[in-house]
Every structure is written in C-alpha cells, then in structure tokens.
Design an enzyme around this catalytic site. Structure first.
Site, PDB file in Angstrom:
ATOM      1  N   TYR A 137      38.865  10.691  18.192  1.00 50.19           N
ATOM      2  CA  TYR A 137      37.579  10.489  19.029  1.00 50.19           C
ATOM      3  C   TYR A 137      37.938  10.152  20.364  1.00 50.19           C
ATOM      4  CZ  TYR A 137      32.849   9.141  20.224  1.00 50.19           C
ATOM      5  OH  TYR A 137      31.852   8.919  20.889  1.00 50.19           O
ATOM      6  N   HIS A 144      37.935  12.019  24.544  1.00 50.31           N
ATOM      7  CA  HIS A 144      37.086  11.757  25.739  1.00 50.31           C
ATOM      8  C   HIS A 144      37.987  11.611  26.853  1.00 50.31           C
ATOM      9  CE1 HIS A 144      34.045  11.074  22.594  1.00 50.31           C
ATOM     10  NE2 HIS A 144      33.271  11.269  23.546  1.00 50.31           N
ATOM     11  N   TYR A 189      27.880   5.820  32.105  1.00 51.28           N
ATOM     12  CA  TYR A 189      28.000   6.161  30.673  1.00 51.28           C
ATOM     13  C   TYR A 189      28.979   5.388  30.260  1.00 51.28           C
ATOM     14  CZ  TYR A 189      27.173   9.015  26.639  1.00 51.28           C
ATOM     15  OH  TYR A 189      26.548   9.662  25.473  1.00 51.28           O
ATOM     16  N   TRP A 232      29.893  20.839  22.307  1.00 55.37           N
ATOM     17  CA  TRP A 232      30.753  19.625  22.339  1.00 55.37           C
ATOM     18  C   TRP A 232      30.358  18.943  20.787  1.00 55.37           C
ATOM     19  CZ3 TRP A 232      34.051  16.765  24.527  1.00 55.37           C
ATOM     20  CH2 TRP A 232      34.495  15.432  24.284  1.00 55.37           C
ATOM     21  N   TRP A 233      29.130  18.782  20.422  1.00 54.55           N
ATOM     22  CA  TRP A 233      28.703  18.627  19.179  1.00 54.55           C
ATOM     23  C   TRP A 233      29.641  19.321  17.953  1.00 54.55           C
ATOM     24  CZ3 TRP A 233      22.867  18.652  19.778  1.00 54.55           C
ATOM     25  CH2 TRP A 233      22.250  17.838  20.399  1.00 54.55           C
TER      26      TRP A 233
END
Length: 104
Positions: free
Chosen positions: A18, A22, A41, A76-77
């Site tokens: 994960y 990113h 963010y 992306w999802w």
C-alpha cells in the site's frame, strides 16, 4: 478551506505494498486531486490495527465528491482494491470523521 478526515484500512500483510503504491501516486491522480481543490492530503497508518487515517483540505464538498467520477480515480481504486477492503464500485471502504477540536 474545509478539513476532511476519514478512516480506511489496509489488509494485514499488505501495508508495505500500500505504501509503495503511494511513492509517488500517479501524476495524473495528483493533478486530478489538485484540480478538484484538494491540498495538504496525508494518509497515516496505525500498524497494530491496519487502520489508515486520512486528512485532506478541500475547497468544496461537491468538487471532492466529483473526484470519484473521474476515470483516473476509478482506475486507482481498481489498482488498490486488492490491498484494502473495498465497496462494490471498487472505492475503499471508509468512514468520515467529525472534527471535535482544532487549534489554529
């Protein structure tokens, strides 16, 4: 500026994958976020519980919601769904948090 916070989670054992996905996020996704008024963010991981705490500053709730309709967000999802609990539309399962304190 509106402060948004929400909680998601990552599947046990997928924390590093994960994080790696990113570093960095796709440039097209970053551009979409910025074009929709998102700034500052951050996502934090509580390793013991696999919880992800996300914080973002947004210009407008409608612009924030519109991100979900973009093709790059939906792509992306799909890219992330194997790493985290997801809804039927591939969006991550998330719970919004209500702000109870803020110090400026």
């Amino acid at each position: 500026m509106i402060r948004k916070a929400f909680v998601m989670s990552v599947n046990p054992g997928d924390e590093q994958r994960y994080e790696d996905r990113h570093k960095p996020i796709w440039p097209e996704l970053e551009q979409t976020l910025r074009e929709h008024g998102v700034s500052n963010y951050s996502i934090f991981l509580l390793e013991k519980t696999h919880q992800l705490f996300a914080y973002a500053e947004i210009e407008d709730e409608a612009k924030w919601a519109a991100i979900a309709q973009t093709s790059i967000c939906q792509k992306w999802w799909v890219h992330m769904k194997e790493l985290m609990p997801s809804n039927s539309d591939n969006s991550p399962v998330s719970v919004s948090l209500r702000e109870v304190f803020h110090l400026e």
